[in-house]
Design a protein around this motif. Structure first.
Motif, PDB file in Angstrom:
ATOM      1  N   VAL A 108       3.990   8.827   1.104  1.00 21.60           N
ATOM      2  CA  VAL A 108       3.585   7.498   0.646  1.00 21.60           C
ATOM      3  C   VAL A 108       2.588   6.931   1.648  1.00 21.60           C
ATOM      4  N   SER A 109       1.443   6.528   1.165  1.00 22.88           N
ATOM      5  CA  SER A 109       0.431   5.915   2.026  1.00 22.88           C
ATOM      6  C   SER A 109       0.272   4.446   1.676  1.00 22.88           C
ATOM      7  N   VAL A 110      -0.200   3.671   2.627  1.00 22.95           N
ATOM      8  CA  VAL A 110      -0.472   2.243   2.442  1.00 22.95           C
ATOM      9  C   VAL A 110      -1.926   2.025   2.807  1.00 22.95           C
ATOM     10  N   SER A 111      -2.741   1.684   1.826  1.00 22.74           N
ATOM     11  CA  SER A 111      -4.189   1.615   2.028  1.00 22.74           C
ATOM     12  C   SER A 111      -4.697   0.182   2.066  1.00 22.74           C
ATOM     13  N   ASN A 112      -5.355  -0.158   3.169  1.00 17.85           N
ATOM     14  CA  ASN A 112      -6.069  -1.435   3.287  1.00 17.85           C
ATOM     15  C   ASN A 112      -5.190  -2.654   2.993  1.00 17.85           C
ATOM     16  N   LEU A 113      -3.974  -2.613   3.518  1.00 13.98           N
ATOM     17  CA  LEU A 113      -3.049  -3.732   3.379  1.00 13.98           C
ATOM     18  C   LEU A 113      -2.534  -4.127   4.761  1.00 13.98           C
ATOM     19  N   PRO A 114      -2.095  -5.361   4.922  1.00  7.95           N
ATOM     20  CA  PRO A 114      -1.568  -5.801   6.221  1.00  7.95           C
ATOM     21  C   PRO A 114      -0.370  -4.962   6.680  1.00  7.95           C
ATOM     22  N   GLN A 115      -0.071  -4.998   7.965  1.00  5.74           N
ATOM     23  CA  GLN A 115       0.988  -4.204   8.559  1.00  5.74           C
ATOM     24  C   GLN A 115       2.341  -4.434   7.903  1.00  5.74           C
ATOM     25  N   VAL A 116       2.591  -5.643   7.421  1.00  2.00           N
ATOM     26  CA  VAL A 116       3.891  -5.946   6.824  1.00  2.00           C
ATOM     27  C   VAL A 116       4.170  -5.045   5.618  1.00  2.00           C
ATOM     28  N   ASP A 119       5.373  -1.792   7.083  1.00  2.00           N
ATOM     29  CA  ASP A 119       6.740  -1.991   7.574  1.00  2.00           C
ATOM     30  C   ASP A 119       7.735  -1.994   6.417  1.00  2.00           C
ATOM     31  N   ALA A 120       7.361  -2.672   5.329  1.00  2.00           N
ATOM     32  CA  ALA A 120       8.230  -2.730   4.141  1.00  2.00           C
ATOM     33  C   ALA A 120       8.366  -1.345   3.516  1.00  2.00           C
ATOM     34  N   THR A 121       7.298  -0.574   3.538  1.00  2.00           N
ATOM     35  CA  THR A 121       7.340   0.784   2.999  1.00  2.00           C
ATOM     36  C   THR A 121       8.289   1.658   3.812  1.00  2.00           C
ATOM     37  N   ASN A 122       8.304   1.503   5.113  1.00  2.00           N
ATOM     38  CA  ASN A 122       9.245   2.259   5.945  1.00  2.00           C
ATOM     39  C   ASN A 122      10.690   1.907   5.620  1.00  2.00           C
ATOM     40  N   ILE A 123      10.953   0.650   5.315  1.00  2.00           N
ATOM     41  CA  ILE A 123      12.308   0.251   4.918  1.00  2.00           C
ATOM     42  C   ILE A 123      12.660   0.904   3.591  1.00  2.00           C
ATOM     43  N   MET A 124      11.726   0.877   2.639  1.00  2.00           N
ATOM     44  CA  MET A 124      11.946   1.517   1.347  1.00  2.00           C
ATOM     45  C   MET A 124      12.267   2.994   1.529  1.00  2.00           C
ATOM     46  N   ILE A 125      11.495   3.679   2.363  1.00  2.00           N
ATOM     47  CA  ILE A 125      11.695   5.104   2.605  1.00  2.00           C
ATOM     48  C   ILE A 125      13.089   5.370   3.168  1.00  2.00           C
ATOM     49  N   ALA A 126      13.503   4.561   4.119  1.00  2.00           N
ATOM     50  CA  ALA A 126      14.832   4.735   4.725  1.00  2.00           C
ATOM     51  C   ALA A 126      15.939   4.537   3.689  1.00  2.00           C
ATOM     52  N   ARG A 127      15.743   3.586   2.780  1.00  2.00           N
ATOM     53  CA  ARG A 127      16.768   3.322   1.759  1.00  2.00           C
ATOM     54  C   ARG A 127      16.926   4.504   0.817  1.00  2.00           C
ATOM     55  N   TYR A 128      15.816   5.078   0.350  1.00  2.00           N
ATOM     56  CA  TYR A 128      15.904   6.240  -0.538  1.00  2.00           C
ATOM     57  C   TYR A 128      16.448   7.465   0.203  1.00  2.00           C
ATOM     58  N   MET A 182       0.016  -3.808  -5.325  1.00  2.00           N
ATOM     59  CA  MET A 182       0.723  -4.993  -4.844  1.00  2.00           C
ATOM     60  C   MET A 182      -0.250  -6.173  -4.762  1.00  2.00           C
ATOM     61  N   ASN A 183       0.171  -7.296  -5.311  1.00  2.00           N
ATOM     62  CA  ASN A 183      -0.700  -8.471  -5.374  1.00  2.00           C
ATOM     63  C   ASN A 183      -0.772  -9.161  -4.017  1.00  2.00           C
ATOM     64  N   THR A 184      -1.979  -9.309  -3.494  1.00  2.00           N
ATOM     65  CA  THR A 184      -2.176  -9.957  -2.195  1.00  2.00           C
ATOM     66  C   THR A 184      -2.525 -11.433  -2.335  1.00  2.00           C
ATOM     67  N   ASN A 185      -2.567 -11.932  -3.564  1.00  2.00           N
ATOM     68  CA  ASN A 185      -2.866 -13.348  -3.763  1.00  2.00           C
ATOM     69  C   ASN A 185      -1.767 -14.191  -3.106  1.00  2.00           C
ATOM     70  N   PRO A 186      -2.114 -15.251  -2.362  1.00  2.00           N
ATOM     71  CA  PRO A 186      -1.093 -16.061  -1.684  1.00  2.00           C
ATOM     72  C   PRO A 186      -0.023 -16.621  -2.622  1.00  2.00           C
ATOM     73  N   ALA A 187      -0.364 -16.773  -3.892  1.00  2.00           N
ATOM     74  CA  ALA A 187       0.621 -17.295  -4.835  1.00  2.00           C
ATOM     75  C   ALA A 187       1.718 -16.285  -5.148  1.00  2.00           C
ATOM     76  N   ALA A 188       1.506 -15.018  -4.793  1.00  2.00           N
ATOM     77  CA  ALA A 188       2.495 -13.979  -5.081  1.00  2.00           C
ATOM     78  C   ALA A 188       3.612 -13.952  -4.037  1.00  2.00           C
ATOM     79  N   THR A 191       1.715 -16.637   2.394  1.00  2.00           N
ATOM     80  CA  THR A 191       0.854 -16.147   3.476  1.00  2.00           C
ATOM     81  C   THR A 191       1.628 -15.346   4.523  1.00  2.00           C
ATOM     82  N   ASN A 192       2.953 -15.409   4.475  1.00  2.00           N
ATOM     83  CA  ASN A 192       3.788 -14.674   5.421  1.00  2.00           C
ATOM     84  C   ASN A 192       4.925 -14.009   4.648  1.00  2.00           C
ATOM     85  N   PRO A 193       4.659 -12.872   3.980  1.00  2.00           N
ATOM     86  CA  PRO A 193       5.653 -12.242   3.109  1.00  2.00           C
ATOM     87  C   PRO A 193       6.954 -11.904   3.822  1.00  2.00           C
ATOM     88  N   ASN A 194       8.063 -12.125   3.129  1.00  2.00           N
ATOM     89  CA  ASN A 194       9.364 -11.735   3.657  1.00  2.00           C
ATOM     90  C   ASN A 194       9.486 -10.217   3.621  1.00  2.00           C
TER      91      ASN A 194
END
Length: 278
Positions: A108-116, A119-128, A182-188, A191-194
């Motif tokens: 699984v790669s994460v392209s041109n997205l913030p570090q969070v 980090d969230a992808t690593n949590i997903m990977i650990a869960r599966y 994944m939607n990067t619009n602030p309304a989604a 500005t600081n995703p959980n």
């Protein structure tokens, strides 16, 4: 389970025979411009595939239906075959196509997205990976594109909802769907995703990539808390019950159509379903 977020799925590779995949927020004041109307022929094709035509619209790459499912022109001409596997009557469901060539490591790669997002992808990977399935996941090497690539898009609210993300189903060749948007619009996500919430959405989208449909596809009002949430349509999914899973609704499944807006992972029935398939 009542929620304010409808999780949607972009079905780019339908079964030969997809709302985490895409999520929507209710009561968003800003609306996008009105979408172009689809032709009667296109609507008929969507309906023939077993999906609702309500709110269907043209987007890049195909047609977005039921808020989160992306159908390509190729999907619309595919033959729908039935029955497909249903995991519990109102529980887990899968598509005709599953990932084959097992065991398999899915990068699984994460392209041109913030570090969070990474980090969230690593949590997903650990869960599966904690489930001990014949499918395992790992983060792709930096600079390379994984078998599933997580990318961003920016789309504001439309019709009182906002799409959080989307994904598709496995290909007829048994490969996992190769992209999560994944939607990067602030309304989604703000500005600081959980972190855990983001991980839960990605986890749901990966579920679609390996062949899972929404657990309440027959009636999204169950998790979305609204009579207008709609029936996603059978789309070739049959009703073969997997032994050991309940035949009633499950308010905590990771594949419910609507998010609870927080951290949601696999429950006991989800684990039974995944172990049955993988």
């Amino acid at each position: 389970m009542k929620t304010n977020r409808i999780l949607t799925l972009a079905v780019l590779c339908l079964l030969t025979g997809g709302l985490y995949s895409c999520t929507k927020d209710k009561n968003v004041a800003e609306d996008a411009p009105k979408q172009e109307e689809l032709s009667a022929a296109t609507l008929a094709q969507i309906k023939a595939q077993g999906f609702s035509t309500e709110g269907a619209r043209k987007i890049e790459g195909g047609y977005l239906v039921e808020g989160d499912i992306l159908l390509t022109d190729e999907n619309l001409t595919q033959k729908v075959e039935s029955p497909n596997l249903v995991i519990a009557k109102e529980e887990q469901y899968r598509t005709t196509n599953l990932v084959t060539t097992l065991p398999q490591v899915i990068t699984v790669s994460v392209s041109n997205l913030p570090q969070v997002y990474k980090d969230a992808t690593n949590i997903m990977i650990a869960r599966y990976n904690a489930l001990g399935l014949s499918l395992t996941f790992q983060l792709a090497t930096t600079g390379t594109i994984g078998k599933i690539d997580i990318v961003g898009f920016n789309e504001g609210p439309s019709g009182g909802f906002i799409t959080l993300g989307s994904a598709g189903f496995p290909t007829s060749q048994g490969k996992p769907f190769n992209k999560i948007r994944m939607n990067t619009n602030p309304a989604a996500y703000g500005t600081n995703p959980n972190l855990n919430y983001l991980a839960s959405v990605i986890q749901h989208e990966v579920g679609h990539c390996i062949g899972m449909r929404h657990t309440d596809y027959m009636n999204r009002a169950y998790s979305c808390g609204s009579a207008g949430a709609g029936n996603e349509g059978q789309a070739g999914v049959g009703a073969i019950h997997i032994p050991g899973t309940p035949t009633g609704p499950d308010a905590n499944s990771w594949m419910l159509a609507c998010s609870n807006g927080g951290n949601r992972t696999f429950n006991a029935n989800d684990i039974i379903a995944l172990n049955y398939l993988y």
